[in-house]
Design a protein around this motif. Structure first.
Motif, short mmCIF file in Angstrom:
data_model
loop_
_atom_site.label_atom_id
_atom_site.label_comp_id
_atom_site.label_asym_id
_atom_site.label_seq_id
_atom_site.Cartn_x
_atom_site.Cartn_y
_atom_site.Cartn_z
N LEU A 295 -16.09 38.13 13.30
CA LEU A 295 -17.28 37.39 13.20
C LEU A 295 -18.45 37.42 14.03
O LEU A 295 -18.69 39.07 14.89
CB LEU A 295 -16.76 35.75 14.62
CG LEU A 295 -15.58 35.14 13.83
CD1 LEU A 295 -15.64 34.48 15.45
CD2 LEU A 295 -16.18 34.09 12.91
N ARG A 296 -19.48 36.89 13.87
CA ARG A 296 -20.78 38.08 14.52
C ARG A 296 -20.78 37.83 15.54
O ARG A 296 -20.20 36.52 16.20
CB ARG A 296 -22.21 37.32 13.57
CG ARG A 296 -22.43 37.21 11.95
CD ARG A 296 -23.62 36.51 11.86
NE ARG A 296 -23.89 35.85 12.59
CZ ARG A 296 -24.05 34.26 11.71
NH1 ARG A 296 -23.51 34.36 10.78
NH2 ARG A 296 -24.52 32.96 12.83
N ALA A 297 -21.71 38.05 16.27
CA ALA A 297 -21.52 37.47 17.90
C ALA A 297 -21.82 36.27 18.34
O ALA A 297 -21.15 35.78 19.70
CB ALA A 297 -22.51 38.82 18.40
N ASP A 298 -23.12 35.93 17.61
CA ASP A 298 -23.21 34.63 18.15
C ASP A 298 -22.40 33.49 17.16
O ASP A 298 -22.15 32.25 18.18
CB ASP A 298 -25.00 34.14 17.91
CG ASP A 298 -25.08 34.70 15.64
OD1 ASP A 298 -24.12 34.94 15.15
OD2 ASP A 298 -25.29 32.96 15.25
N ALA A 299 -21.80 34.30 16.45
CA ALA A 299 -20.66 32.70 15.70
C ALA A 299 -18.87 33.32 17.38
O ALA A 299 -19.18 32.07 17.31
CB ALA A 299 -19.65 33.58 14.78
N ALA A 300 -18.93 33.98 17.56
CA ALA A 300 -18.01 34.29 18.62
C ALA A 300 -18.00 34.04 19.55
O ALA A 300 -17.24 33.07 20.24
CB ALA A 300 -17.79 35.66 18.65
N LEU B 151 -16.70 27.01 22.12
CA LEU B 151 -16.57 25.86 21.90
C LEU B 151 -14.44 25.75 22.30
O LEU B 151 -14.22 24.75 22.96
CB LEU B 151 -16.08 25.67 20.46
CG LEU B 151 -17.49 25.02 19.98
CD1 LEU B 151 -17.15 26.23 18.62
CD2 LEU B 151 -17.60 23.48 19.77
N LEU B 152 -13.85 26.39 22.73
CA LEU B 152 -12.32 26.67 23.03
C LEU B 152 -13.16 26.30 24.65
O LEU B 152 -11.75 25.00 25.40
CB LEU B 152 -12.12 28.16 23.09
CG LEU B 152 -11.17 28.15 21.26
CD1 LEU B 152 -10.99 29.29 21.02
CD2 LEU B 152 -10.32 27.25 21.58
N ASP B 153 -13.28 27.02 25.52
CA ASP B 153 -13.76 26.74 26.95
C ASP B 153 -14.05 24.81 27.03
O ASP B 153 -13.58 24.16 27.72
CB ASP B 153 -14.81 27.37 27.45
CG ASP B 153 -14.89 28.70 27.79
OD1 ASP B 153 -13.52 29.20 27.36
OD2 ASP B 153 -15.94 29.91 27.83
N VAL B 154 -14.98 25.03 26.40
CA VAL B 154 -15.45 23.02 26.19
C VAL B 154 -14.05 22.44 26.27
O VAL B 154 -13.69 21.45 26.79
CB VAL B 154 -16.70 22.95 26.00
CG1 VAL B 154 -17.03 21.34 25.62
CG2 VAL B 154 -17.86 23.23 26.34
N THR C 77 -21.09 23.24 13.17
CA THR C 77 -20.60 24.54 13.86
C THR C 77 -18.92 24.29 14.51
O THR C 77 -18.22 25.45 14.15
CB THR C 77 -21.49 25.00 14.88
OG1 THR C 77 -22.88 25.28 14.55
CG2 THR C 77 -21.15 26.31 15.39
N LEU C 78 -18.95 23.33 14.59
CA LEU C 78 -17.54 23.16 15.18
C LEU C 78 -16.99 23.13 14.36
O LEU C 78 -15.34 23.63 14.51
CB LEU C 78 -17.41 21.54 16.49
CG LEU C 78 -16.04 22.23 16.34
CD1 LEU C 78 -16.12 20.47 17.77
CD2 LEU C 78 -15.16 21.24 15.73
#
Length: 190
Positions: A9-14, A20-23, A50-51
């Motif tokens: 994954l690109r840095a922004d995608a990562a 998303l996982l945290d939230v 994005t999700l």
């Protein structure tokens, strides 16, 4: 495998995926698994597209949250083994696993309801945690802090039962602490 699956994954995608996982972990744990994915995306400050790029279904998101939670627990149990005395590590791990189990049954039921084989999806992390528990139990028993006749199957059953008890007492932390005191007293040698 497609190029998209092989590329990291690109840095922004990562960052978006991690956020998303945290939230999702926080929202699902505190509000339940019925929260719509749109609310998760909004809370994570990303678009719903994005999700869904990261998690094509809500079930994929739930599964990723569960896998991540178990991977985190495996890392935390390994850290306890490495950094604490055996008795302290054992009892701290017991508390940790109970604290981290909040909402786990809801996750598992939601996934099972749509046909996801939860045990298969979580097998690797579960096996690692069980190996750590076996090591913690043996160390605590050798240190004289835990009854020598207790085996790993009984410990796993006790963790499952304690998790259920704590769910019932979620709104009463002093009662939860009394449950820990009773269980820990029962685990210690006579």
């Amino acid at each position: 495998m497609s190029d998209a699956q092989q590329r990291p994954l690109r840095a922004d995608a990562a960052r978006n995926r991690a956020r998303l996982l945290d939230v999702a972990t926080e929202v699902f744990t505190t509000r339940g698994v019925g929260v719509p994915t749109e609310e998760i995306a909004r809370a994570a400050k990303v678009g719903v597209g994005t999700l869904f790029r990261h998690f094509p279904t809500k079930e994929a998101l739930l599964e990723a949250v569960m896998v991540r939670r178990l991977e985190t627990m495996a890392a935390q149990t390994a850290r306890l083994i490495a950094e604490s005395e055996p008795a302290e590590a054992f009892f701290d791990c017991f508390r940790l696993l109970i604290a981290q189990s909040a909402g786990k049954n809801d996750f598992a039921q939601a996934l099972a309801a749509v046909g996801v084989d939860v045990h298969s999806a979580l097998r690797e992390s579960s096996t690692e945690i069980q190996a750590h528990l076996g090591e913690l139990l043996a160390g605590a028993q050798q240190a004289g802090a835990v009854r020598p006749e207790l085996g790993l199957p009984e410990l796993l059953a006790l963790l499952a039962g304690t998790s259920q008890a704590m769910e019932q007492l979620r709104a009463d932390p002093p009662a939860q602490e009394r449950i820990f005191e009773v269980i820990f007293e029962g685990l210690r040698p006579r």
